[in-house]
Scaffold this active site. Sequence first.
Site, PDB file in Angstrom:
ATOM      1  N   HIS A  79      -5.167   2.556   4.873  1.00 46.85           N
ATOM      2  CA  HIS A  79      -4.583   0.973   4.559  1.00 46.85           C
ATOM      3  C   HIS A  79      -2.928   0.759   4.542  1.00 46.85           C
ATOM      4  O   HIS A  79      -2.266   1.682   4.296  1.00 46.85           O
ATOM      5  CB  HIS A  79      -4.569   1.167   3.300  1.00 46.85           C
ATOM      6  CG  HIS A  79      -6.669   0.968   3.079  1.00 46.85           C
ATOM      7  ND1 HIS A  79      -7.469   0.841   2.045  1.00 46.85           N
ATOM      8  CD2 HIS A  79      -7.417   0.466   3.360  1.00 46.85           C
ATOM      9  CE1 HIS A  79      -8.318   0.725   1.532  1.00 46.85           C
ATOM     10  NE2 HIS A  79      -8.831   0.476   3.076  1.00 46.85           N
ATOM     11  N   TYR A 209      -7.212  -6.412  -5.048  1.00 44.93           N
ATOM     12  CA  TYR A 209      -6.836  -6.572  -7.036  1.00 44.93           C
ATOM     13  C   TYR A 209      -6.542  -7.628  -7.558  1.00 44.93           C
ATOM     14  O   TYR A 209      -6.058  -9.175  -6.721  1.00 44.93           O
ATOM     15  CB  TYR A 209      -5.968  -6.225  -7.933  1.00 44.93           C
ATOM     16  CG  TYR A 209      -5.355  -4.542  -6.891  1.00 44.93           C
ATOM     17  CD1 TYR A 209      -4.945  -4.023  -5.553  1.00 44.93           C
ATOM     18  CD2 TYR A 209      -5.814  -3.585  -8.049  1.00 44.93           C
ATOM     19  CE1 TYR A 209      -5.125  -2.412  -5.677  1.00 44.93           C
ATOM     20  CE2 TYR A 209      -5.191  -1.725  -7.731  1.00 44.93           C
ATOM     21  CZ  TYR A 209      -5.068  -1.495  -6.141  1.00 44.93           C
ATOM     22  OH  TYR A 209      -5.330  -0.838  -5.691  1.00 44.93           O
ATOM     23  N   PRO A 301      -6.370   3.935 -14.307  1.00 44.74           N
ATOM     24  CA  PRO A 301      -6.552   4.240 -12.562  1.00 44.74           C
ATOM     25  C   PRO A 301      -6.402   3.140 -11.871  1.00 44.74           C
ATOM     26  O   PRO A 301      -6.512   2.505 -10.719  1.00 44.74           O
ATOM     27  CB  PRO A 301      -8.729   3.748 -12.860  1.00 44.74           C
ATOM     28  CG  PRO A 301      -8.963   2.874 -14.053  1.00 44.74           C
ATOM     29  CD  PRO A 301      -7.942   3.773 -15.189  1.00 44.74           C
ATOM     30  N   LYS A 305      -3.223   6.841  -9.250  1.00 42.18           N
ATOM     31  CA  LYS A 305      -2.335   7.813  -9.511  1.00 42.18           C
ATOM     32  C   LYS A 305      -2.476   8.862  -9.923  1.00 42.18           C
ATOM     33  O   LYS A 305      -2.698  10.630 -10.100  1.00 42.18           O
ATOM     34  CB  LYS A 305      -1.206   7.986 -10.164  1.00 42.18           C
ATOM     35  CG  LYS A 305      -0.538   5.658  -9.466  1.00 42.18           C
ATOM     36  CD  LYS A 305      -0.439   6.601  -7.983  1.00 42.18           C
ATOM     37  CE  LYS A 305       0.916   5.981  -7.615  1.00 42.18           C
ATOM     38  NZ  LYS A 305       1.254   6.194  -5.758  1.00 42.18           N
ATOM     39  N   TYR A 393       3.340   1.823  -5.113  1.00 42.27           N
ATOM     40  CA  TYR A 393       1.534   2.371  -4.513  1.00 42.27           C
ATOM     41  C   TYR A 393       1.118   3.676  -3.435  1.00 42.27           C
ATOM     42  O   TYR A 393       0.690   3.988  -3.834  1.00 42.27           O
ATOM     43  CB  TYR A 393       0.888   1.114  -3.711  1.00 42.27           C
ATOM     44  CG  TYR A 393      -0.224   0.954  -4.081  1.00 42.27           C
ATOM     45  CD1 TYR A 393      -1.122   1.419  -2.847  1.00 42.27           C
ATOM     46  CD2 TYR A 393      -1.263   0.456  -4.767  1.00 42.27           C
ATOM     47  CE1 TYR A 393      -2.696   0.831  -2.507  1.00 42.27           C
ATOM     48  CE2 TYR A 393      -2.300   0.882  -4.654  1.00 42.27           C
ATOM     49  CZ  TYR A 393      -3.275   1.021  -3.706  1.00 42.27           C
ATOM     50  OH  TYR A 393      -4.256   0.070  -3.513  1.00 42.27           O
TER      51      TYR A 393
HETATM   52  C1  PHB Z   1     -11.389   3.269  -6.146  1.00 40.40           C
HETATM   53  O1  PHB Z   1     -11.733   2.796  -5.262  1.00 40.40           O
HETATM   54  O2  PHB Z   1     -12.363   3.180  -6.450  1.00 40.40           O
HETATM   55  C2  PHB Z   1      -9.802   2.729  -6.738  1.00 40.40           C
HETATM   56  C3  PHB Z   1      -8.962   2.098  -5.862  1.00 40.40           C
HETATM   57  C4  PHB Z   1      -7.589   1.014  -5.990  1.00 40.40           C
HETATM   58  C5  PHB Z   1      -7.429   1.820  -7.162  1.00 40.40           C
HETATM   59  C6  PHB Z   1      -8.378   2.519  -8.318  1.00 40.40           C
HETATM   60  C7  PHB Z   1      -9.803   2.773  -8.375  1.00 40.40           C
HETATM   61  O3  PHB Z   1      -6.676   1.182  -7.980  1.00 40.40           O
END
Ligand code: PHB
Length: 406
Positions: A79, A209, A301, A305, A393
Site C-alpha cells: 500500500h 479510516y 489497533p 502498531k 504510519y
Molecule cells: C487490519 O487489517 O486488521 C487493520 C488494518 C489497519 C488498522 C487496524 C487493523 O489500523
Amino acid sequence: MSTPPQSQRTQVAIIGAGPAGLLLGQLLYTAGIDAVIIERQSPEYVLGRIRAGILEQITVDLLQEAGVGQRVAHEGTVHHSIELVFANTRHPIDVTGLTQGKVVTAYGQTEVTRDLMEARQAAGLLSVYEAANVQLHGFEGDRPRVTYEKDGRTHALDCDFIAGCDGFHGICRASVPPGAIREYEKVYPFGWLGILADVPPVSPHAVVYANSERGFALCSMRSLTRSRYYVQCPIDDKVSDWSDERFWDELRRRLDPDLAERIAVGPSIEKSIAPLRSFVAEPMRFGSMFLAGDAAHIVPPTGAKGLNLAASDVKYLSNAFIEHYHEKSEAGIDHYSQQALARVWRAERFSWWLTSLMHRFPDTAGFGQKIQEAELDYLVRSESMSRSLAENYVGLPLDFGMGAGT
Ligand code: PHB
Ligand code: APR
C-alpha cells in the site's frame, strides 16, 4: 513423593509462540543461538487468532532476515496510501510520497505466525505446545529456570535468559514483584466489532479510516478476495447483537456515499468484538528475564502498531543476545529496555492520537465531533501534518534519533 522434574537446558527460554516468540526464535536460530519455545495453547489455537494485518517495512525486512520472507513478498499487498473519510468526504494521504518512498504491506498476522511456525518446524527446533502451569524461577539472578507440566509430568528448562513473549495475559510480567514494575494504562470507552468476509476489498490499495457522527469505521483486507472491516461499538455490546446485515448497514452509514455504494457484502467467516486499551509496563527487563511484544505493551489497533512493535522489540532483544554470546558484550542487554521503550512510547503516542482523532467519544459528543472534523480538515490540507501521520504510519526507524521522524 512427587517425581522430580526432568531437566533440559537451553540458552534462551522463550515463553509464548505468538509472533514475538516465534520471530525471536527464528532470529536466534539464524545466529546459531539455541532457544526453546514454551506455549500453553495448541498450534491450531494460536493460528485461529484473527489479528491486524498491516506490516511496516521494518517487519517485512525482519521476516526476510529470519528466513521467512518468501510468502509475504509474493502474497502481501503493498500500500502506498491510506484514505481518511470525514464529513462525508474521502481524502487520500500519499504515504509513500510523504515518506520518500516508504510503504506498508497488507498481510494477515495469522499468515506471519503460520510462516514462522512452519519454518521453526522445518528446522527441527523445539517448541512445546499445550504446556500447563508454566512457572519462572530464579530470574532475579543468573541461573533462571522454567518449569511446566506436560503429559502428566513436570519438566524443568534451565537457561541463561527467559524471553517473556507471552502476551498481555501471560505469566512473565505477572511473575515480576509488584514493586519492581510500573504500569501505565488507558482503557477506551468503546470496542471494535470486526468482520472477516470472502469478498473483494472496497479499496485494494489503501486502508480506509472513517470518522463519522455514528462512530469510527475501518476498511482493510487480507487478500484481493478476503476483506476485513471494523466498526466502533459500545464496550458492552455482544457479537450476538450484530447480525451480518446490521453490520454491513452500519458500515455503509459511516462511509462516504461513493465508497458505501461499492462495498461488496457477503457472509461473515469471523466476527468478534475487541476492547481498546493503551498499556505499557516499565522496565522491560528484570534480571535475566526480558519482556517483548504484548507482554510489555498494548496499543489500540487504530494505528496497526501491535505486531510491528512486537517485531521491533524482538529485533532489539535478538541483537542483545547475539552481542552477549558472540561478542561477550552486555551492552545490548543493559540497553534493551531503554531502547525498546523509546520506540514503544512513540507508537503508543501515535496510536492514542489516531484513536482520539477518529472515534466518537461519549463525553464530548457534538463539540468533540466538530473539533475532530476541524483537525482532520487541517490535517489533509497541511503537508507537515500529513507527513507526520505518514511517517508514523510507515513506522519510525529502529535507530531513530531525537528528531521527530529521524
Ligand atoms: C487490519 O487489517 O486488521 C487493520 C488494518 C489497519 C488498522 C487496524 C487493523 O489500523
Ligand atoms: N505460558 C505459555 N504461553 C503463554 C502463557 C503462559 N503462561 N500465556 C500466554 N501464552 C501464549 C499465548 O497463548 C500466545 O500464543 O503467549 C502467546 C502470546 O502471543 P500474542 O498474544 O500474539 O503476543 P505477541 O507474540 O507479543 O504478538 C503481539 O499479537 O495480540 C496481538 O495485537 C497484538 O499484533 C500484536 C501481536
